[in-house]
Design a protein around this motif. Sequence first.
Motif, PDB file in Angstrom:
ATOM      1  N   ARG A 207      -0.335   7.425  -0.722  1.00  0.00           N
ATOM      2  CA  ARG A 207       0.973   7.097  -0.687  1.00  0.00           C
ATOM      3  C   ARG A 207       1.827   7.917  -1.901  1.00  0.00           C
ATOM      4  O   ARG A 207       1.220   8.367  -2.689  1.00  0.00           O
ATOM      5  N   GLN A 280      -4.598   3.701  -2.284  1.00  0.00           N
ATOM      6  CA  GLN A 280      -4.301   2.520  -1.690  1.00  0.00           C
ATOM      7  C   GLN A 280      -4.819   1.447  -2.775  1.00  0.00           C
ATOM      8  O   GLN A 280      -4.062   0.393  -2.688  1.00  0.00           O
ATOM      9  N   ASP A 442       1.375   5.066   4.323  1.00  0.00           N
ATOM     10  CA  ASP A 442       0.633   6.362   3.743  1.00  0.00           C
ATOM     11  C   ASP A 442       1.133   7.577   4.586  1.00  0.00           C
ATOM     12  O   ASP A 442       2.241   7.203   5.387  1.00  0.00           O
TER      13      ASP A 442
END
Length: 668
Positions: A207, A280, A442
């Motif tokens: 991300r 994540q 993402d």
Amino acid sequence: MFTKILIANRGEIACRVASTARRLGIRTVTVYSDADALSRHVQLCDEAVHIGGASPRESYLCADRILAAAQATGAQAIHPGYGFLSENEAFAQACVDAGIAFIGPPPSAIAAMGSKSAAKALMERAQVPLVPGYHGDHQDPAFLQAQADEIGYPVLIKASAGGGGKGMRLVQQSADFAAALASCQREAQASFGDAHVLIERYVTRPRHIEIQIFGDTHGHYVYLGERDCSVQRRHQKVLEEAPAPGMTPERRAQMGDAAIAAARSVGYVGAGTVEFICEQDGRFYFMEMNTRLQVEHPVTEAITGQDLVEWQLRVAAGEPLPLTQAQITFTGHAIEARICAENPAQQFLPATGTLQVLRTPICSTFAIAPVRIDSGVREGDAITPHYDSMIAKLIVHGEDRAAALSRLDTALSDLHITGLSHNVSFLRRVAATASFAQADLDTALIEREHSALFEAPSLPIAHAVAGALLRLQADAQNTTPHHAHRDPWSRTDHWRLHGDARRLVKLHIDGQTLAVMLDIQRDGTWQLSWDAVNVTVQPLSRTDHGGEQFEADVQGQRLRLSVYRHGNELDVFTSQGHARVQRIDPLRQSDEQAAGGRLTALMPGKVVAMLVSEGQQVKQGEALAVTEAMKMEHTLTAPHDGVVSAILCAVGDQLAEGVELLRLEATA
């Protein structure tokens, strides 16, 4: 506070800065190139100074001309916007030397963060988390490949002086490293004048989260929350939102403290953005610091209620930060969509052309607004190959993410653009994917959702056909000047005194050519048929907005359609999407003649690499040549197996759109 500033930029950011300056009673001077003489930012500012040719190197990158313009007009400060000279420490220093305030950080801070390699070394000393990689000065290709092999694939090659996704390549295996490195270095040299690169381990499902920070000349620092910028194409941001979904107050504080530590380490002043790559599970690593205001700053303004350009002006004038960290609060959720002239179906190739139609939803330019649009163009303006392809930024704000998503879709459906390819329908599809709706984010979201984003039509074919025929039929009924006499003898819609009217119309939609038979029955109902398809249409009303809006029942579904026509090109918009329709005139030679083995430039640009030679056998999909246009590299690939029969250009050649680069003879 300043009484007059010069804005050393163009487009939407120049308009954005001018808006805040006007609200504060500050007079503005702008600069413009040959291509921008009639642009919106020139009209919005109080004064405008011509500084050179259309190319940025002849105008917006000419520091001496910009400084001369500031001195000649009596500007006390220069706002650099973003891009161009905004992160150029030499320009910032020249402003200081000339006694003109630079609305940005000190030259030393720009220099410290200007090199990704040097910045990472600095962050390592400041104990800010870093992604494993090589950030040194040794640039021998063999050495860099050895470093990549040791780090382990996949790796990212990144321009050390880069930003905005330029000069960045993802390499999945060692065999692909050399070609990716060469391409990355070419793009880095062209974009930043520096071919140095760094190598980093590629974080799986990363991300992209950034922290907005501010510092003042009194030693105060704050962070104004975070923005999630994970949705990207070609390493450039597509949708940005604040706050980041799933962010906890504890992690926000950790990332904010790390960002402020980065800013303190270089004595930062003004607006800056510290960008992090995040796992994540929440682990985060310093990526880079952008020493300027970001394109996506409006989402931070929306949730904080603060005008960040006003903050910039106040800090540059020597005032303390308007708020302390404890006073900064967040309200609701905001999302920004970048509206760009590009073709998503062709690897997001930038597009050029005239904005024949630019109709926007009801909006505001105020920092907190349900719908806000920041734009530097108007209907009738042209998007040229000289600058980036952004048309506008659409920002929405809601009480929570669900409300913001709903508002985003409605606003995008009300945004009508014709005359060139654009990404509005693509953005609606991205926002509607399960991944984005559920905040499963993402940087590979677009690749993961490929089938939903690229394989489904934006608008049902039946709706596109109905909309096109509604407009064509309406125009045919009103062919006399100013629609003064609507007698049957002046109509060209196949009207008959006895019997139903029939009309055959050929349309080209989504790669299909349809021979549509229109039967208008005595009760006013339309029957449309093509191939094995039959569609019933009941025209209901026509709203008089230049003859562009219609209501109709299509197969039992009531629709409001906006249809814009330019010659034989028709753009059909409904709440469900948009389709471009071409009416094929049987009296004119078809524009769809096969191009054979000719491979042409899709837009104006320069040849930067020729990867094949005459007589060479190539396979479908093999790279043939690389061109550069609108600050991006574009690779021309073989549409089929064949032999290169002729090469018609050389590296360094400047090409107009449609110019033939090479010829490829198909092999059986």
